[in-house]
Design a protein around this motif. Structure first.
Motif, PDB file in Angstrom:
ATOM      1  N   UNK A 236       0.861  -1.184   0.000  1.00 42.65           N
ATOM      2  CA  UNK A 236       0.000   0.000   0.000  1.00 42.65           C
ATOM      3  C   UNK A 236       0.894   1.230   0.000  1.00 42.65           C
ATOM      4  N   UNK A 237       0.594   2.185  -0.868  1.00 40.93           N
ATOM      5  CA  UNK A 237       1.409   3.389  -0.915  1.00 40.93           C
ATOM      6  C   UNK A 237       0.539   4.628  -1.075  1.00 40.93           C
ATOM      7  N   UNK A 238       1.125   5.796  -0.686  1.00 40.79           N
ATOM      8  CA  UNK A 238       0.362   7.048  -0.701  1.00 40.79           C
ATOM      9  C   UNK A 238       1.211   8.169  -1.298  1.00 40.79           C
ATOM     10  N   UNK A 239       1.389   8.190  -2.607  1.00 40.06           N
ATOM     11  CA  UNK A 239       2.181   9.260  -3.233  1.00 40.06           C
ATOM     12  C   UNK A 239       1.566  10.640  -2.960  1.00 40.06           C
ATOM     13  N   UNK A 240       2.433  11.611  -2.730  1.00 39.38           N
ATOM     14  CA  UNK A 240       2.009  12.981  -2.470  1.00 39.38           C
ATOM     15  C   UNK A 240       1.996  13.751  -3.794  1.00 39.38           C
ATOM     16  N   UNK A 241       0.929  14.512  -4.020  1.00 34.81           N
ATOM     17  CA  UNK A 241       0.809  15.252  -5.269  1.00 34.81           C
ATOM     18  C   UNK A 241       0.868  16.765  -5.089  1.00 34.81           C
ATOM     19  N   UNK A 242       0.788  17.258  -3.848  1.00 36.86           N
ATOM     20  CA  UNK A 242       0.867  18.705  -3.644  1.00 36.86           C
ATOM     21  C   UNK A 242       1.184  19.008  -2.189  1.00 36.86           C
ATOM     22  N   UNK A 243       1.681  20.213  -1.946  1.00 38.86           N
ATOM     23  CA  UNK A 243       1.972  20.726  -0.610  1.00 38.86           C
ATOM     24  C   UNK A 243       1.261  22.055  -0.410  1.00 38.86           C
TER      25      UNK A 243
END
Length: 285
Positions: A236-243
């Motif tokens: 399971x992974x949770x890539x970040x797309x914005x800050x």
């Protein structure tokens, strides 16, 4: 003519009863969730407290220290609680349609708790989902029109998943990276491994950062619910797309949840943080 009139009246009465039952069940369900939220927030300190210092983080891997400095958490009050408002979309299977949702979520760090309450629509019918980790036990409850259960689960597999979710979402209140419940192991200049312990149980995950110290992804092994009701351990992974920055703290503000399955990657949720507030332990009105 009279028979037709009686049929129409009967249908109207049935519709009214359905509306009244749904309204009552919605009220009862909301009161139940509100009581759970109040319960986890009851003993939390209100307002700013102890400051997170450089000494507090010196035991952490260099890349985690770098992230905490990037976030702006160092030199600011520690986050004993957080409340978040989100939007996004979610689906239960790759072949299923996306459902738009809004959600409120509440976290505490001592003890580590979270409760996520989301509202969506499924083919025009209201759907409410509550996911939580309280006192070391995970549980999910989803109901259509607050009446018909469509997602009900508890037990060791759900608890493992809830713990991994909590560990992942510490990125939203980053001073908790230095809390006693989370230990760290340095891997290299841009990654580290964390272990979260709660009520005699543990989960672990890998964290990946960019050169500026921003989180890029978190990857762990989590129980996945199969269509037949069984569970399998999957990546399971949770890539970040914005800050974004909230009250001087820079955190991941958008990302996705992905299951790495044999059949291919399954992206099941997309989340956007709309607002976050620290050390104000009360429900959103």
């Amino acid at each position: 003519m009279k028979i037709a009139l009686f049929i129409i009246l009967g249908v109207l009465v049935a519709v009214i009863l359905i509306i009244l039952v749904a309204a009552f069940n919605t009220y009862r369900f909301n009161r139940k969730v509100e009581a759970e939220i109040d319960g986890i927030l009851a003993d939390q300190p209100r307002g700013d407290g102890e400051i997170l210092t450089a000494v507090d983080i010196e035991h952490l891997p260099p890349v985690v220290q770098k992230h905490l400095r990037y976030s702006g958490a160092v030199g600011r009050p520690k986050m004993s609680s957080a409340r978040v408002q989100q939007t996004g979309r979610i689906r239960t299977a790759a072949e299923q349609p996306w459902m738009e949702f809004t959600a409120d979520e509440y976290y505490t760090t001592d003890p580590p708790h979270f409760l996520w309450q989301a509202k969506a629509t499924f083919f025009g019918i209201p759907l409410t989902i509550r996911d939580r980790l309280i006192e070391g036990e995970g549980e999910i409850l989803g109901k259509v029109a607050a009446t018909i259960p469509v997602a009900v689960g508890s037990g060791p597999e759900l608890t493992q998943g809830a713990m991994l979710r909590y560990l992942n979402e510490v990125m939203f209140f980053p001073s908790a990276f230095a809390s006693e419940s989370i230990t760290w192991e340095a891997v290299d200049e841009t990654s580290a491994r964390s272990t979260f312990s709660d009520n005699g149980q543990q989960v672990s995950a890998m964290w990946y950062f960019d050169d500026d110290g921003r989180i890029v992804n978190m990857v762990g092994e989590r129980y996945y619910s199969q269509p037949d009701g069984t569970y399998s351990m999957e990546t399971w992974e949770t890539p970040i797309t914005d800050y974004a920055e909230f009250d001087g703290i820079r955190i991941p503000s958008a990302g996705v949840g992905i299951w790495k399955l044999d059949a291919g990657d399954f992206t099941y949720v997309e989340i956007n943080i709309q607002e976050i507030e620290y050390n104000n332990p009360q429900r959103f009105e």
